[in-house]
Motif scaffolding. Structure first.
Motif, mmCIF file in Angstrom:
data_model
loop_
_atom_site.group_PDB
_atom_site.id
_atom_site.type_symbol
_atom_site.label_atom_id
_atom_site.label_comp_id
_atom_site.label_asym_id
_atom_site.label_seq_id
_atom_site.Cartn_x
_atom_site.Cartn_y
_atom_site.Cartn_z
ATOM 1 N N MET A 129 0.818 -1.204 0.000
ATOM 2 C CA MET A 129 0.000 0.000 0.000
ATOM 3 C C MET A 129 0.860 1.266 0.000
ATOM 4 S SD MET A 129 -2.911 1.200 -0.290
ATOM 5 C CE MET A 129 -3.763 -0.372 -0.179
ATOM 6 N N LEU A 130 1.931 1.267 0.781
ATOM 7 C CA LEU A 130 2.803 2.431 0.799
ATOM 8 C C LEU A 130 3.469 2.666 -0.556
ATOM 9 C CD1 LEU A 130 4.503 2.332 4.322
ATOM 10 C CD2 LEU A 130 2.722 3.880 3.497
ATOM 11 N N ARG A 131 3.738 1.592 -1.275
ATOM 12 C CA ARG A 131 4.320 1.762 -2.617
ATOM 13 C C ARG A 131 3.331 2.491 -3.528
ATOM 14 N NH1 ARG A 131 8.516 0.287 -5.494
ATOM 15 N NH2 ARG A 131 9.343 -0.983 -3.797
ATOM 16 N N LYS A 132 2.044 2.178 -3.415
ATOM 17 C CA LYS A 132 1.041 2.872 -4.233
ATOM 18 C C LYS A 132 0.976 4.351 -3.875
ATOM 19 C CE LYS A 132 -1.988 -1.096 -5.108
ATOM 20 N NZ LYS A 132 -3.359 -1.652 -4.925
ATOM 21 N N VAL A 133 1.049 4.645 -2.572
ATOM 22 C CA VAL A 133 1.065 6.046 -2.137
ATOM 23 C C VAL A 133 2.289 6.757 -2.729
ATOM 24 C CG1 VAL A 133 1.270 7.597 -0.156
ATOM 25 C CG2 VAL A 133 -0.228 5.586 -0.011
ATOM 26 N N TYR A 134 3.441 6.107 -2.617
ATOM 27 C CA TYR A 134 4.681 6.684 -3.137
ATOM 28 C C TYR A 134 4.562 6.976 -4.632
ATOM 29 C CZ TYR A 134 9.601 6.846 -4.584
ATOM 30 O OH TYR A 134 10.807 7.207 -5.141
ATOM 31 N N GLU A 135 4.037 6.024 -5.392
ATOM 32 C CA GLU A 135 3.909 6.202 -6.837
ATOM 33 C C GLU A 135 2.943 7.330 -7.181
ATOM 34 O OE1 GLU A 135 2.798 2.293 -8.033
ATOM 35 O OE2 GLU A 135 4.854 1.510 -7.966
ATOM 36 N N ASN A 136 1.877 7.475 -6.395
ATOM 37 C CA ASN A 136 0.928 8.562 -6.623
ATOM 38 C C ASN A 136 1.523 9.921 -6.279
ATOM 39 O OD1 ASN A 136 -2.280 7.932 -7.138
ATOM 40 N ND2 ASN A 136 -1.176 6.139 -6.386
ATOM 41 N N ALA A 137 2.421 9.938 -5.294
ATOM 42 C CA ALA A 137 3.014 11.201 -4.858
ATOM 43 C C ALA A 137 4.169 11.656 -5.739
ATOM 44 C CB ALA A 137 3.502 11.066 -3.415
ATOM 45 N N LEU A 138 4.825 10.737 -6.429
ATOM 46 C CA LEU A 138 6.054 11.057 -7.170
ATOM 47 C C LEU A 138 5.944 12.287 -8.090
ATOM 48 C CD1 LEU A 138 7.816 7.719 -8.208
ATOM 49 C CD2 LEU A 138 8.727 9.563 -6.791
ATOM 50 N N PRO A 139 4.902 12.394 -8.911
ATOM 51 C CA PRO A 139 4.846 13.563 -9.799
ATOM 52 C C PRO A 139 4.803 14.887 -9.038
ATOM 53 C CG PRO A 139 3.306 11.864 -10.519
ATOM 54 C CD PRO A 139 3.788 11.462 -9.165
ATOM 55 N N ARG A 140 4.192 14.897 -7.879
ATOM 56 C CA ARG A 140 4.067 16.127 -7.092
ATOM 57 C C ARG A 140 5.339 16.430 -6.293
ATOM 58 N NH1 ARG A 140 -0.660 18.331 -7.073
ATOM 59 N NH2 ARG A 140 -0.262 19.419 -5.103
ATOM 60 N N LEU A 141 6.195 15.434 -6.148
ATOM 61 C CA LEU A 141 7.451 15.621 -5.430
ATOM 62 C C LEU A 141 8.574 16.124 -6.332
ATOM 63 C CD1 LEU A 141 7.374 12.303 -3.364
ATOM 64 C CD2 LEU A 141 7.220 14.611 -2.407
ATOM 65 N N ALA A 142 8.391 15.987 -7.632
ATOM 66 C CA ALA A 142 9.456 16.311 -8.590
ATOM 67 C C ALA A 142 9.944 17.751 -8.419
ATOM 68 C CB ALA A 142 8.959 16.091 -10.017
ATOM 69 N N GLY A 143 11.262 17.906 -8.332
ATOM 70 C CA GLY A 143 11.875 19.224 -8.251
ATOM 71 C C GLY A 143 11.890 19.855 -6.873
ATOM 72 N N LYS A 144 11.294 19.188 -5.898
ATOM 73 C CA LYS A 144 11.230 19.743 -4.545
ATOM 74 C C LYS A 144 12.315 19.127 -3.661
ATOM 75 C CE LYS A 144 6.257 20.717 -4.668
ATOM 76 N NZ LYS A 144 5.980 20.266 -6.022
ATOM 77 N N LYS A 145 12.724 19.899 -2.655
ATOM 78 C CA LYS A 145 13.707 19.426 -1.685
ATOM 79 C C LYS A 145 13.181 19.614 -0.270
ATOM 80 C CE LYS A 145 17.834 20.206 -4.503
ATOM 81 N NZ LYS A 145 19.190 20.821 -4.560
ATOM 82 N N VAL A 146 13.792 18.883 0.660
ATOM 83 C CA VAL A 146 13.424 19.011 2.067
ATOM 84 C C VAL A 146 14.135 20.230 2.652
ATOM 85 C CG1 VAL A 146 13.509 17.942 4.350
ATOM 86 C CG2 VAL A 146 13.063 16.528 2.325
#
Length: 245
Positions: free
Chosen positions: A1-18
């Motif tokens: 389930m966490l892998r599905k969350v990660y895959e859904n979040a990936l496009p929105r994480l692109a280019g961002k840093k912590v």
């Protein structure tokens, strides 16, 4: 389930840093360089988690996608940091959400048997007088609750299920949901809840009850978490949201 969350979040994480992160007794928080803030539950209560995670000091400045990948590791504290990163970029504005607590979407009936995995006391206090039976399981606080070993026997009896999203961190989510064969509603709730409806389609979950955090209160959020605040105290700097699936 966490892998599905990660895959859904990936496009929105692109280019961002912590930009910043902190670990408290009850919660962990992450701030990204666009100001987005995400929070998750800390299962390692009472310990100095920052010292127990070798890479904790290296989180700031790294790619958000890279830190989000922590959620696929075996360590529940690394998972919490990864989930918090994904929670920081959830598309809250496009979700069909309501500012509601988990108890508000249960539609509990007097004849209902309710199963609660994780002793969420405010919800339990609301529900107990309204339903036929409330069955609570909790690893961390065994007093007055049922042992985990009885889940396979008792959860199939339940009409409603309230499941703490910490189950995603300790790898119990799939097992618990598999026992909830009779349930007409399964609510995943708590600070960790990833508000990514697509990831949970077909899982059996009928609602996601999570949180949105307001960037203008970043200092207050981080300070309260560092001081050991629980969700009930910290949520004054955000809001609870529920997504029906």
């Amino acid at each position: 389930m966490l892998r599905k969350v990660y895959e859904n979040a990936l496009p929105r994480l692109a280019g961002k840093k912590v930009r910043d992160f902190c670990i408290g007794k009850k919660l962990v928080a992450v701030e990204l360089d666009d100001g987005g803030i995400g929070v998750a539950y800390n299962l390692n209560e009472g310990e100095n988690v920052a010292q127990s995670l070798p890479e904790a000091s290296e989180v700031i400045g790294r790619e958000a996608q890279e830190i989000a990948y922590f959620m696929l590791r075996d360590n529940p504290q690394y998972r919490a940091i990864g989930v918090a990163v994904c929670n920081a970029v959830a598309d809250y504005d496009s979700l069909s959400t309501k500012v509601l607590d988990a108890a508000d979407v249960l539609d509990a009936r007097p004849s209902d048997v309710v199963g609660m995995i994780g002793n969420i006391k405010p919800i339990a206090q609301q529900l107990e007088p309204k339903v036929s039976r409330l069955i609570i399981f909790d690893r961390g606080n065994p007093e007055g609750v049922y042992p985990e070993e009885q889940q396979e026997e008792l959860l199939p009896l339940c009409d409603l299920i309230i499941l703490t999203s910490s189950s995603l961190l300790n790898d119990t989510f799939s097992k618990v949901v598999s026992y909830c064969r009779k349930a007409r509603k399964i609510i995943l709730t708590g600070a960790t809840t990833p508000l990514y409806p697509e990831a949970f389609k077909g899982s059996g979950v009928t609602a996601l009850a999570g949180c949105r955090w307001f960037p203008q209160y970043k200092e207050e959020i981080f300070d309260s978490i560092k001081q050991g605040a629980c969700l009930r105290r910290a949520i004054q700097y955000g809001e609870k949201l529920t997504v029906q699936l």
